[in-house]
Design a protein around this motif. Sequence first.
Motif, PDB file in Angstrom:
ATOM      1  N   GLY A 196      53.365   2.908  33.261  1.00  0.00           N
ATOM      2  CA  GLY A 196      52.696   4.127  33.663  1.00  0.00           C
ATOM      3  C   GLY A 196      52.238   4.939  32.465  1.00  0.00           C
ATOM      4  O   GLY A 196      52.916   5.028  31.439  1.00  0.00           O
ATOM      5  N   VAL A 197      51.050   5.538  32.593  1.00  0.00           N
ATOM      6  CA  VAL A 197      50.536   6.421  31.547  1.00  0.00           C
ATOM      7  C   VAL A 197      50.997   7.829  31.903  1.00  0.00           C
ATOM      8  O   VAL A 197      50.856   8.265  33.049  1.00  0.00           O
ATOM      9  N   SER A 233      51.890   6.509  26.878  1.00  0.00           N
ATOM     10  CA  SER A 233      52.403   5.787  28.040  1.00  0.00           C
ATOM     11  C   SER A 233      53.901   5.584  27.936  1.00  0.00           C
ATOM     12  O   SER A 233      54.512   5.683  26.870  1.00  0.00           O
ATOM     13  N   LYS A 234      54.469   5.254  29.086  1.00  0.00           N
ATOM     14  CA  LYS A 234      55.899   4.931  29.112  1.00  0.00           C
ATOM     15  C   LYS A 234      56.185   3.548  28.549  1.00  0.00           C
ATOM     16  O   LYS A 234      57.346   3.158  28.418  1.00  0.00           O
ATOM     17  N   ASP A 235      55.149   2.770  28.252  1.00  0.00           N
ATOM     18  CA  ASP A 235      55.384   1.482  27.587  1.00  0.00           C
ATOM     19  C   ASP A 235      55.495   1.655  26.073  1.00  0.00           C
ATOM     20  O   ASP A 235      55.350   0.685  25.330  1.00  0.00           O
ATOM     21  N   ALA A 262      50.611   6.595  36.982  1.00  0.00           N
ATOM     22  CA  ALA A 262      51.800   5.752  36.827  1.00  0.00           C
ATOM     23  C   ALA A 262      51.489   4.285  37.052  1.00  0.00           C
ATOM     24  O   ALA A 262      52.357   3.442  36.812  1.00  0.00           O
ATOM     25  N   ASP A 263      50.286   3.955  37.542  1.00  0.00           N
ATOM     26  CA  ASP A 263      49.968   2.538  37.710  1.00  0.00           C
ATOM     27  C   ASP A 263      49.491   1.905  36.409  1.00  0.00           C
ATOM     28  O   ASP A 263      49.085   0.746  36.398  1.00  0.00           O
ATOM     29  N   TRP A 290      49.201   4.647  42.023  1.00  0.00           N
ATOM     30  CA  TRP A 290      50.481   5.323  41.890  1.00  0.00           C
ATOM     31  C   TRP A 290      50.208   6.752  41.436  1.00  0.00           C
ATOM     32  O   TRP A 290      49.098   7.065  41.005  1.00  0.00           O
ATOM     33  N   PRO A 291      51.208   7.640  41.510  1.00  0.00           N
ATOM     34  CA  PRO A 291      50.988   9.049  41.233  1.00  0.00           C
ATOM     35  C   PRO A 291      50.243   9.311  39.922  1.00  0.00           C
ATOM     36  O   PRO A 291      50.430   8.605  38.933  1.00  0.00           O
ATOM     37  N   VAL A 292      49.432  10.347  39.937  1.00  0.00           N
ATOM     38  CA  VAL A 292      48.732  10.773  38.728  1.00  0.00           C
ATOM     39  C   VAL A 292      49.646  11.738  37.987  1.00  0.00           C
ATOM     40  O   VAL A 292      50.144  12.702  38.556  1.00  0.00           O
ATOM     41  N   GLU A 293      49.919  11.423  36.742  1.00  0.00           N
ATOM     42  CA  GLU A 293      50.884  12.202  35.972  1.00  0.00           C
ATOM     43  C   GLU A 293      50.216  13.341  35.207  1.00  0.00           C
ATOM     44  O   GLU A 293      50.829  14.372  34.981  1.00  0.00           O
TER      45      GLU A 293
END
Lengths: 469, 789
Positions: free
Chosen positions: A289-290, A307-309, A232-233, A213-216
């Motif tokens: 996602g980080v 991260s978003k977690d 985002a993975d 997934w996209p690299v943030e």
Amino acid sequence: MALALPDDVKVQIRLSTRHSDIALPEDPGALLVPTSLRRIALSSLVNNLLHNEKPIPFEFLVNGQFLRTSIEDFLTQNGISAEATLNVEYTRALIPPVHTTSFEHDDWVSSVDVLSLSSPAGVWSNTVVQSGQERILSASYDGLLRVWNLSGDVLATSSPPNNGGRITSLKTSRWLNEKKIVAAGLDSVVRVYKYDDDTRTITPSLELYQHKWPVEDIAVHGPSNKILAASADGTVGLFSGTAKDAPAAPANLLPNSTAASNKRQKLSKPDRTVPARGALTTLSGHTQGVSATIFKPDDATVAYSASKDHTLKTWDLTTSSVVDTRTTAQSLLSLAALSKVNLLATGTSARHITLVDPRASATQIAVMTLRGHTNGVVSLDTDPSSDYGLASGSHDGTVRIWDVRSVRAGVGSEGQIGESIYTIQRDSAGGKHIPSHGEGYKVFSVKWDREVGIVTASEDKRVQINRSQ
Amino acid sequence: MAPNSRKRKVVTRESPSDSDSGEDLANGLLEGILSHSEDESDDSQDASSGEGSGADIWSEGEELESDEGHEDVLDDDADIREQIRSLKTTDEPPRKKTSQMPHEDALVLDKNGELEDRPGDEELKRNYTVATDANGNERYIYEEIEPVYDSDDSDAPETTNTIGNIPLSYYDAYPHIGYDINGRKIMRPAKGEALDALLDSIDIPKGWTGLTDPATGKPLELSEEELDVLKKITRNEIPEEGYDPYPDMVYYFSGREEIMPLSAAPEPKRRFVPSKHEAKRVMKIVKAIREGRIQPYKPPSEEQEEEQETFSYDIWQDEVPRPEHSMHIPPPKLPPPGFDQSYHPPPEYIPDKDEKAAWHEADEEDREKEYLPTNYEALRKVPGYERFVKEKFERCLDLYLAPRVRRNKLNIDPESLLPKLPSPEELKPFPTTCAAIFRGHEGRVRSVSVDPTGTYLASGGDDGYARIWEVGNGRQVWNVKLSNDEPVDTVRWRPGKDASILAAAAGEHIYLVVPFAILSPDMEQSSRDVLDAGWGYAASKPSTETNGVTKEPPSRWTRPGDSMEKKGVLVQITVRKEVKVIHWHRRGEYFATVSPTGQSSAVAIHALSKHLTQLPFRRLKGLPQSAQFHPSKPIFFVATRNSIRSYDLAKQELVKSLQPGAKWISSFDVHPGGDNLIVGTYDKRLLWHDLDLSTKPYKTLRYHQEAIRAVAFHQGGLPLFADASDDGSLQIFHGKVVGDLMENATIVPLKVLKGHQVKSRLGVMDVDWHPREPWCVSAGADGTCRLWN
């Protein structure tokens, strides 16, 4: 003459500082100063005490607040008796940064980085970056990297990568050193480019495949040539910036791995093949996602990721294992390290910046909360000339400057609460008020450089430079 | 009792006619026996069927007939016959028993005559048929007795009299009183000795009468009811139960004017023609007055009037000071008048405006003073006492000691009556502000959906485009034009992180899209594999053919064409009518679509791996609005305009039908727990249904000014739900469901999110939640989507 005028009310102050270079040669003890004094008068007083020929502007912190009025007003506002001795901390004044220039782009600018004498990349460079030779790197949603000089000329533009008809928008870019650029974006590939300042070209030299997934966000460490990519993975990939160190790329992620994308890639002109490599290690542990990752400033074997977690993790890169996990209450969007005070600043979707102590011995998760933004804080950078300064870019269209010394006590688990010192608005907005959703003016990236100033990338398709003086 | 007696009558009627017709004796005898035996059985039936009071009446009848049994044979006294007729129940059987011969029986009947006139004999149907037996004789074949409830009387109470209808006096000389059915003597019941009799007379049992039952010889006991009847008879009252000699009067002629007249008769002439008779009488009086025979009214004389004048007493009229004594009540001492009572009080006693208002405002009984000090310049300007009459009246009430109604004031704070709800501050996090605007659609945005990873947002709008955005910053990353003339009504991501597939509906086409431009190659491949798996199945599928007529399949699964496939649109499903709603099953294998105008094909379930469309309902009641799968069970919810039904897909039956009481349901959503659902209606209400409680809503939330378009539960574990309304606002609610069945769901309104503009009376069209965060996304008629956090 027994009648004392109210102007002659005096208060005892005790001057101190945390900076050794401006410390007073001998402790003058408690000074008796009139309460009508303001910052400027106090500043000249300190300059006199220091015997400076060229006066340095100073700021004065009283009880964690910057002195913005006369001492008398400050005392009445805070209900402090004039009998008490005030502990006054002085520090170099932060001159309000003013807008100097803006570089216009074709599309939203997602990321910005600076190559200068004191910037990390400049420090890691083999050659010394001369003053006036600073370079600004910008990554845009149109998929192109641009290198600018300070007068606003595009020195070089990259060509869009051939990735099989997939989106090329870039999310993040960094100078690895004065010749190498790392960039990544929505197509989840981390690319290393060669930049030649003489021929003014940006040519891709390496493609790093690991993420789905996209690299943030990416972080680079020049001496070891290491790249951290937050995706985002939910994983953080550790890559090497040179092709010979890196293992082979995972086959299923290459654009020619599937029939459909291979066909598409063949149809678009495959002019030149770029070596593809995989990750050295993958740090997995986040459940979502980080959004940001950094190396520990003084130790490149330790990394932090937000991260978003809602968690902030400390990684040991040599064993690629989690050392510590700090759980907050919000999605974390950005990360910066204040190495002197051993704090990590992390911007949240809940519109504030949380300062976290990453050391395992720390008991409190949120040491300090900086409030003031009206939307998610997506970018953070530290003040190069101070150990306490912080710049934050937010989706509300503003950049705010903070000093972590300026605090007041908060409630509950927030720790102390800080307020911003300055707010930088977008110059393109023309002074009009930007609503909190910041549509059209969202700030995506902020860099604070000692030579260049505060450089911000924004949705208004500009890179804006603000500088004190 | 009545039907049995009638049966008996039939038989008695039959036998004489037989004998009259001159058949042989054997037949007549047979008939008699049959009729007898029939009687017997009837008797026993009587006993069995007559319960309680019925049995009493029977014994009474026995008693009477035992008197008359022989008498009516001897004489034909009219009175007795009358009595027999009035008894009409048990008169015949005893007669037959006493007379052994059928001829005699016939004679008696002939003599009595009237018996034949009894009504209703003919209608009663016979219970036998007459057939000819082998000897040529008549044979009575009786109907089979059906073993129904009443056919067996073995559990009937024992009859008290087993000696037959023989007067006890026949056996006066014997120690027994008759014989039982086995021929054994029935001994006379023991009579007490003198001592016993004395004891009996002292210890009178209940219902003791001192009489002897002539039928059994036992002491006659009367029950309470019987005594009651007797008592009533002696009082000349009607013994019938429930008879009310003094019923309430019915006011036929009341002051109330009926709408319809009671009588339709035309008005009589005398109502409108002047009466001649009256004219005559009036003339008579006029004549008398003229002649002076009648004097006109003269006022009564003065003296009389004076006498009639009312007289008031004042007990303290001639009061002189007296020493204090308990028997003497001195006149009450009134306090001396103060300044404020003056007609011209000093200014400091005159109340100001606020005080005046307060005085007027206060209740009469709460006022401190009965009067309001008022300033008049002169005494002559003082008006009359306006409360004079009222005060007199009150004094009279005091004299009468009349009780007054006293108002009971309850000082209850209305706030305290409301149930305690937690404050919104404690229920954080929930969306409070607009974090991003997704601008790009031309015309309305009809639908939004956040992808399962929470990274991308899909939207569909009136411009025929489906677009994908980055959730965080509002950047459009992908779009495709699905239709030129029809809006994209709904977009929904397929659940599950293994593949990334978007379903979008425009008109009667449903598109399944893999937006490969934003996917990594392996994700693209796995998504393509999911979609491509069904092509082979669809080709090998046998055509549905019944009786040579090819039935039109409910849908066609095709490739949408090259230009669309280049953008990632891989499958096009064409159904019969416009699709408005798509809902995926949680596993991502099935999805349901609703086309409200589709009649029988309105609700369709599509299987992804087989490229197969099924229509679960042959016929649907009402217009379907929305459909959803249960989050964990094989249950399917279908909302029509005003009801929501849930069906068990495994058992193929209706589970529950909810009646939200709404005129037009717009949308609904099932709680992730599966036991609650929220319903949004076009009549501005948001309804919470607890599926365990009732078919009616548990809670109705009426906070919107306009119709509610969409409702959504947070699917990621946060107790939040939101609704979107045409008034341009979203409302966020806290809706906590606890596992404890004893506790109801807590519903707290949290926040109104305003920002969308209302365009041509349409506000917010759709709302969706982020899969984990307390963020919601809304689609507006103003062409924008908004992220709220």
